[in-house]
Write an enzyme that holds these catalytic residues in place. Sequence first.
Site, PDB file in Angstrom:
ATOM      1  N   THR A  40       0.820  -1.214   0.000  1.00 26.47           N
ATOM      2  CA  THR A  40       0.000   0.000   0.000  1.00 26.47           C
ATOM      3  C   THR A  40       0.853   1.263   0.000  1.00 26.47           C
ATOM      4  O   THR A  40       0.331   2.362  -0.202  1.00 26.47           O
ATOM      5  CB  THR A  40      -0.930   0.015   1.232  1.00 26.47           C
ATOM      6  OG1 THR A  40      -0.136  -0.178   2.413  1.00 26.47           O
ATOM      7  CG2 THR A  40      -1.953  -1.111   1.144  1.00 26.47           C
ATOM      8  N   HIS A  45       7.141   0.929   7.830  1.00 28.34           N
ATOM      9  CA  HIS A  45       7.384   1.797   8.985  1.00 28.34           C
ATOM     10  C   HIS A  45       7.640   0.907  10.200  1.00 28.34           C
ATOM     11  O   HIS A  45       7.584  -0.331  10.100  1.00 28.34           O
ATOM     12  CB  HIS A  45       6.219   2.768   9.212  1.00 28.34           C
ATOM     13  CG  HIS A  45       4.874   2.109   9.341  1.00 28.34           C
ATOM     14  ND1 HIS A  45       4.500   1.356  10.436  1.00 28.34           N
ATOM     15  CD2 HIS A  45       3.812   2.089   8.503  1.00 28.34           C
ATOM     16  CE1 HIS A  45       3.277   0.916  10.286  1.00 28.34           C
ATOM     17  NE2 HIS A  45       2.832   1.326   9.112  1.00 28.34           N
ATOM     18  N   HIS A  48       5.562  -2.118  11.122  1.00 26.45           N
ATOM     19  CA  HIS A  48       5.789  -3.366  10.403  1.00 26.45           C
ATOM     20  C   HIS A  48       6.912  -4.188  11.042  1.00 26.45           C
ATOM     21  O   HIS A  48       6.961  -5.411  10.871  1.00 26.45           O
ATOM     22  CB  HIS A  48       6.183  -3.078   8.941  1.00 26.45           C
ATOM     23  CG  HIS A  48       5.087  -2.488   8.121  1.00 26.45           C
ATOM     24  ND1 HIS A  48       5.143  -1.209   7.608  1.00 26.45           N
ATOM     25  CD2 HIS A  48       3.897  -2.996   7.722  1.00 26.45           C
ATOM     26  CE1 HIS A  48       4.046  -0.954   6.920  1.00 26.45           C
ATOM     27  NE2 HIS A  48       3.271  -2.021   6.980  1.00 26.45           N
ATOM     28  N   LYS A  82      -9.349  -0.755   9.569  1.00 30.47           N
ATOM     29  CA  LYS A  82      -9.909   0.366   8.818  1.00 30.47           C
ATOM     30  C   LYS A  82     -11.405   0.470   9.084  1.00 30.47           C
ATOM     31  O   LYS A  82     -12.107  -0.537   9.180  1.00 30.47           O
ATOM     32  CB  LYS A  82      -9.674   0.181   7.312  1.00 30.47           C
ATOM     33  CG  LYS A  82      -8.205   0.216   6.897  1.00 30.47           C
ATOM     34  CD  LYS A  82      -7.621   1.596   7.057  1.00 30.47           C
ATOM     35  CE  LYS A  82      -6.170   1.653   6.628  1.00 30.47           C
ATOM     36  NZ  LYS A  82      -5.587   2.985   6.808  1.00 30.47           N
ATOM     37  N   ARG A  86     -10.751   1.101   1.550  1.00 30.92           N
ATOM     38  CA  ARG A  86      -9.477   1.606   1.042  1.00 30.92           C
ATOM     39  C   ARG A  86      -9.659   2.108  -0.389  1.00 30.92           C
ATOM     40  O   ARG A  86     -10.484   1.585  -1.140  1.00 30.92           O
ATOM     41  CB  ARG A  86      -8.413   0.509   1.052  1.00 30.92           C
ATOM     42  CG  ARG A  86      -7.958   0.084   2.438  1.00 30.92           C
ATOM     43  CD  ARG A  86      -6.908  -0.995   2.336  1.00 30.92           C
ATOM     44  NE  ARG A  86      -6.485  -1.479   3.643  1.00 30.92           N
ATOM     45  CZ  ARG A  86      -5.477  -0.991   4.346  1.00 30.92           C
ATOM     46  NH1 ARG A  86      -4.777   0.019   3.855  1.00 30.92           N
ATOM     47  NH2 ARG A  86      -5.137  -1.494   5.518  1.00 30.92           N
ATOM     48  N   GLN A 169      -6.617 -14.361   1.779  1.00 24.79           N
ATOM     49  CA  GLN A 169      -5.508 -14.583   2.712  1.00 24.79           C
ATOM     50  C   GLN A 169      -5.446 -16.055   3.123  1.00 24.79           C
ATOM     51  O   GLN A 169      -4.355 -16.614   3.311  1.00 24.79           O
ATOM     52  CB  GLN A 169      -5.654 -13.695   3.950  1.00 24.79           C
ATOM     53  CG  GLN A 169      -4.455 -13.781   4.884  1.00 24.79           C
ATOM     54  CD  GLN A 169      -4.465 -12.726   5.975  1.00 24.79           C
ATOM     55  OE1 GLN A 169      -5.005 -11.639   5.789  1.00 24.79           O
ATOM     56  NE2 GLN A 169      -3.882 -13.044   7.119  1.00 24.79           N
ATOM     57  N   ASP A 190      -4.851  -8.091  15.205  1.00 27.28           N
ATOM     58  CA  ASP A 190      -6.054  -7.901  14.392  1.00 27.28           C
ATOM     59  C   ASP A 190      -6.153  -8.897  13.237  1.00 27.28           C
ATOM     60  O   ASP A 190      -7.162  -8.939  12.532  1.00 27.28           O
ATOM     61  CB  ASP A 190      -6.116  -6.464  13.853  1.00 27.28           C
ATOM     62  CG  ASP A 190      -4.938  -6.121  12.942  1.00 27.28           C
ATOM     63  OD1 ASP A 190      -3.955  -6.883  12.921  1.00 27.28           O
ATOM     64  OD2 ASP A 190      -5.011  -5.085  12.257  1.00 27.28           O
ATOM     65  N   LYS A 227      -0.817   4.396  21.018  1.00 31.08           N
ATOM     66  CA  LYS A 227      -0.289   3.367  20.129  1.00 31.08           C
ATOM     67  C   LYS A 227       1.179   3.619  19.823  1.00 31.08           C
ATOM     68  O   LYS A 227       1.589   4.736  19.517  1.00 31.08           O
ATOM     69  CB  LYS A 227      -1.098   3.334  18.836  1.00 31.08           C
ATOM     70  CG  LYS A 227      -0.825   2.125  17.957  1.00 31.08           C
ATOM     71  CD  LYS A 227      -1.786   2.064  16.787  1.00 31.08           C
ATOM     72  CE  LYS A 227      -1.524   0.835  15.928  1.00 31.08           C
ATOM     73  NZ  LYS A 227      -2.443   0.761  14.770  1.00 31.08           N
ATOM     74  N   LYS A 230       3.452   5.984  16.608  1.00 31.81           N
ATOM     75  CA  LYS A 230       2.860   7.214  16.109  1.00 31.81           C
ATOM     76  C   LYS A 230       3.500   8.408  16.814  1.00 31.81           C
ATOM     77  O   LYS A 230       3.630   8.434  18.034  1.00 31.81           O
ATOM     78  CB  LYS A 230       1.346   7.225  16.345  1.00 31.81           C
ATOM     79  CG  LYS A 230       0.608   6.105  15.614  1.00 31.81           C
ATOM     80  CD  LYS A 230       0.714   6.262  14.110  1.00 31.81           C
ATOM     81  CE  LYS A 230      -0.073   5.191  13.378  1.00 31.81           C
ATOM     82  NZ  LYS A 230       0.044   5.287  11.917  1.00 31.81           N
ATOM     83  N   THR A 231       3.906   9.406  16.040  1.00 32.52           N
ATOM     84  CA  THR A 231       4.495  10.608  16.618  1.00 32.52           C
ATOM     85  C   THR A 231       3.786  11.830  16.053  1.00 32.52           C
ATOM     86  O   THR A 231       3.007  11.726  15.105  1.00 32.52           O
ATOM     87  CB  THR A 231       5.995  10.715  16.277  1.00 32.52           C
ATOM     88  OG1 THR A 231       6.127  10.968  14.861  1.00 32.52           O
ATOM     89  CG2 THR A 231       6.729   9.432  16.615  1.00 32.52           C
TER      90      THR A 231
END
Length: 417
Positions: A40, A45, A48, A82, A86, A169, A190, A227, A230-231
């Site tokens: 995607t 990041h 992952h 989500k 998407r 999947q 998830d 979480k 995240k910044t």
Amino acid sequence: MNIIEELEWRGAVNQTTDIDDLRKLTDEKKIGLYCGVDPTGDSLHIGHLIPFMMLKRFQLQGHHPVILIGGGTGAIGDPSGKNSERVLQTMDQIQHNKEALSGQMEKLFGTENFTIVDNYDWLSEFSLLDFLRDYGKLFNVNTMLNKEVVSSRLEVGISFTEFTYQILQSVDFLHLFQFEDVQLQVGGADQWGNITAGIDLIHKIEGSDARAHALTIPLMLKADGTKFGKTAGGAIWLDPEKTTPYEFYQFWINQDDRDVIKYIKYFTFIDEAEIKELEDKVATQPEKREAQRRLAEAVTEFVHGKQAVIEAQHITAALFSGEVADLTTAEIEQGFKNMPSMDVSAEKQNIILWLVDETGIEKSRRQAREDVENGAIRINGEKVVDVDAEIDPNAAFDGKFVIVRRGKKKYFLANVK
């Protein structure tokens, strides 16, 4: 220590289908295991890294990790995590992202005892009738609706396209079980519903005694409940063009004392004895931040290499001491990426005029004179106290930059044009 026991000690296990059999299986043989990522974007990041660190640990114990880059599922869109559909990507975008992600994977895993696959290779071969007859018939809609990844979307709605993602999947797991000797799928918390759906499919086709396993990792939360990863500035990327190695290093070195040992266990290969020593230092000498430095060194070296660690530490020391003159042009680009900046001409100018008219660093000539005379201005690391001094933008850093420090900590980057 058995790989499963190590993962448990490191706090890396959330759910498994049968942990005793998985422990036994990994004692009996070197297994194949996989984790998937859809293309995607053109960079991973640090979120992952969470499942990929699991695969790396298996690899280091001789097991065979398989990374699935979802050229097929990436064209569909994973509904996990989500609350809306998407936006579908073009096939050209997907191809570009696949190539970029493959390069990053090879940096993390090397090329020995490691395989990258693309599910487009087998999913694209099905006709609609093949899909419905061979696989759709084996999935109960009521069961699919009860999976959290689908049930969480029922109020706002989910398209048939994304609804079928868990079937695709599942087919991936079956294919890798049959052709790559993969017996374990690893994923985030998830992904439990999708992974177990794959195991159900394997059992239906290969028999109930087929040894296929699921292992999910805990949701990574910071001590304050937010979480991980995240910044305020956005995601922390593995691509050095998106997040410089210096920024990457700084992210890790700035972790909370309450989180640092947990992250060392999870994101590094530091052994138990050293981790215990670092844990004691966090408790007794937190001001030294030795655990944070060790964490930053280890993760930055894993992702970017040893030289990147050396450069990040050099930049950090220079900014702390103010001795920026020894930095290279490349280090300036890294370390000052998010500093206040402005474009300036290459012409020599009086320092007062340059600080006020050319850069806007000072708001008035009176204030500029006062700061210079008081020794509050440093140009490229050198204190300037003469109001008649001249600024030569070509004097340092290959004529590309002028570094200004006003006071003890306020830095500015002038880009010479």
